[in-house]
Design a protein around this motif. Sequence first.
Motif, PDB file in Angstrom:
ATOM      1  N   ILE A 101      54.998  12.397 110.354  1.00 31.54           N
ATOM      2  CA  ILE A 101      54.793  13.085 109.076  1.00 31.54           C
ATOM      3  C   ILE A 101      55.760  14.258 108.895  1.00 31.54           C
ATOM      4  O   ILE A 101      56.413  14.344 107.854  1.00 31.54           O
ATOM      5  CB  ILE A 101      53.323  13.542 108.914  1.00 31.54           C
ATOM      6  N   PRO A 102      55.906  15.183 109.861  1.00 32.69           N
ATOM      7  CA  PRO A 102      56.867  16.276 109.645  1.00 32.69           C
ATOM      8  C   PRO A 102      58.295  15.779 109.435  1.00 32.69           C
ATOM      9  O   PRO A 102      59.040  16.342 108.625  1.00 32.69           O
ATOM     10  CB  PRO A 102      56.764  17.115 110.918  1.00 32.69           C
ATOM     11  N   ARG A 103      58.700  14.739 110.117  1.00 32.91           N
ATOM     12  CA  ARG A 103      60.040  14.181 109.932  1.00 32.91           C
ATOM     13  C   ARG A 103      60.195  13.601 108.525  1.00 32.91           C
ATOM     14  O   ARG A 103      61.222  13.755 107.886  1.00 32.91           O
ATOM     15  CB  ARG A 103      60.308  13.102 110.996  1.00 32.91           C
ATOM     16  N   GLU A 104      59.159  12.949 108.028  1.00 35.98           N
ATOM     17  CA  GLU A 104      59.192  12.393 106.675  1.00 35.98           C
ATOM     18  C   GLU A 104      59.251  13.520 105.639  1.00 35.98           C
ATOM     19  O   GLU A 104      59.971  13.417 104.653  1.00 35.98           O
ATOM     20  CB  GLU A 104      57.974  11.497 106.421  1.00 35.98           C
ATOM     21  N   ILE A 105      58.524  14.614 105.864  1.00 35.46           N
ATOM     22  CA  ILE A 105      58.570  15.768 104.960  1.00 35.46           C
ATOM     23  C   ILE A 105      59.989  16.319 104.913  1.00 35.46           C
ATOM     24  O   ILE A 105      60.518  16.628 103.840  1.00 35.46           O
ATOM     25  CB  ILE A 105      57.566  16.853 105.396  1.00 35.46           C
ATOM     26  N   GLU A 106      60.629  16.425 106.063  1.00 33.38           N
ATOM     27  CA  GLU A 106      62.012  16.908 106.115  1.00 33.38           C
ATOM     28  C   GLU A 106      62.951  15.969 105.349  1.00 33.38           C
ATOM     29  O   GLU A 106      63.792  16.422 104.573  1.00 33.38           O
ATOM     30  CB  GLU A 106      62.470  17.040 107.562  1.00 33.38           C
ATOM     31  N   ASP A 107      62.791  14.670 105.554  1.00 29.52           N
ATOM     32  CA  ASP A 107      63.639  13.694 104.855  1.00 29.52           C
ATOM     33  C   ASP A 107      63.448  13.756 103.341  1.00 29.52           C
ATOM     34  O   ASP A 107      64.413  13.706 102.575  1.00 29.52           O
ATOM     35  CB  ASP A 107      63.361  12.274 105.353  1.00 29.52           C
ATOM     36  N   ILE A 108      62.204  13.869 102.902  1.00 32.03           N
ATOM     37  CA  ILE A 108      61.906  13.939 101.476  1.00 32.03           C
ATOM     38  C   ILE A 108      62.487  15.229 100.890  1.00 32.03           C
ATOM     39  O   ILE A 108      63.055  15.226  99.794  1.00 32.03           O
ATOM     40  CB  ILE A 108      60.388  13.835 101.223  1.00 32.03           C
TER      41      ILE A 108
END
Length: 122
Positions: A101-108
Amino acid sequence: MDIAIVWNVRAARGDWTIVSSDLALDNPLKSAVMVSLFTDRVAPQQPISDDTAVGIQSPTGPTGAASADRHGWWGDAFADRPIGSRLWQLRRAVKVGTRAIPREIEDIGNEALQWLAPCCSC
């Protein structure tokens, strides 16, 4: 200067404020970042593999149903690049793992702010 956007944590939204009978002004970069991160970008028809890895599901349901809403701004239909971010999609995510989830937040976030970066092959 640009119109100031004040974030309301309780309501989870930004709003303009009035100062001396006029719209308040603020740093244009701050306003651009706020719009880029907290405006809902249209969701793709099918989520990419990174999205599905964190449990983001494609909108489903009949046309017009809330479950089929891809969000976004109607003006993006005429733009080369949509505005906003897909952070709103994380509400639909099936929370499958705390590491993804934190990696996806960064990507978004990077996707939403990409237009601020100069075009170069650095």
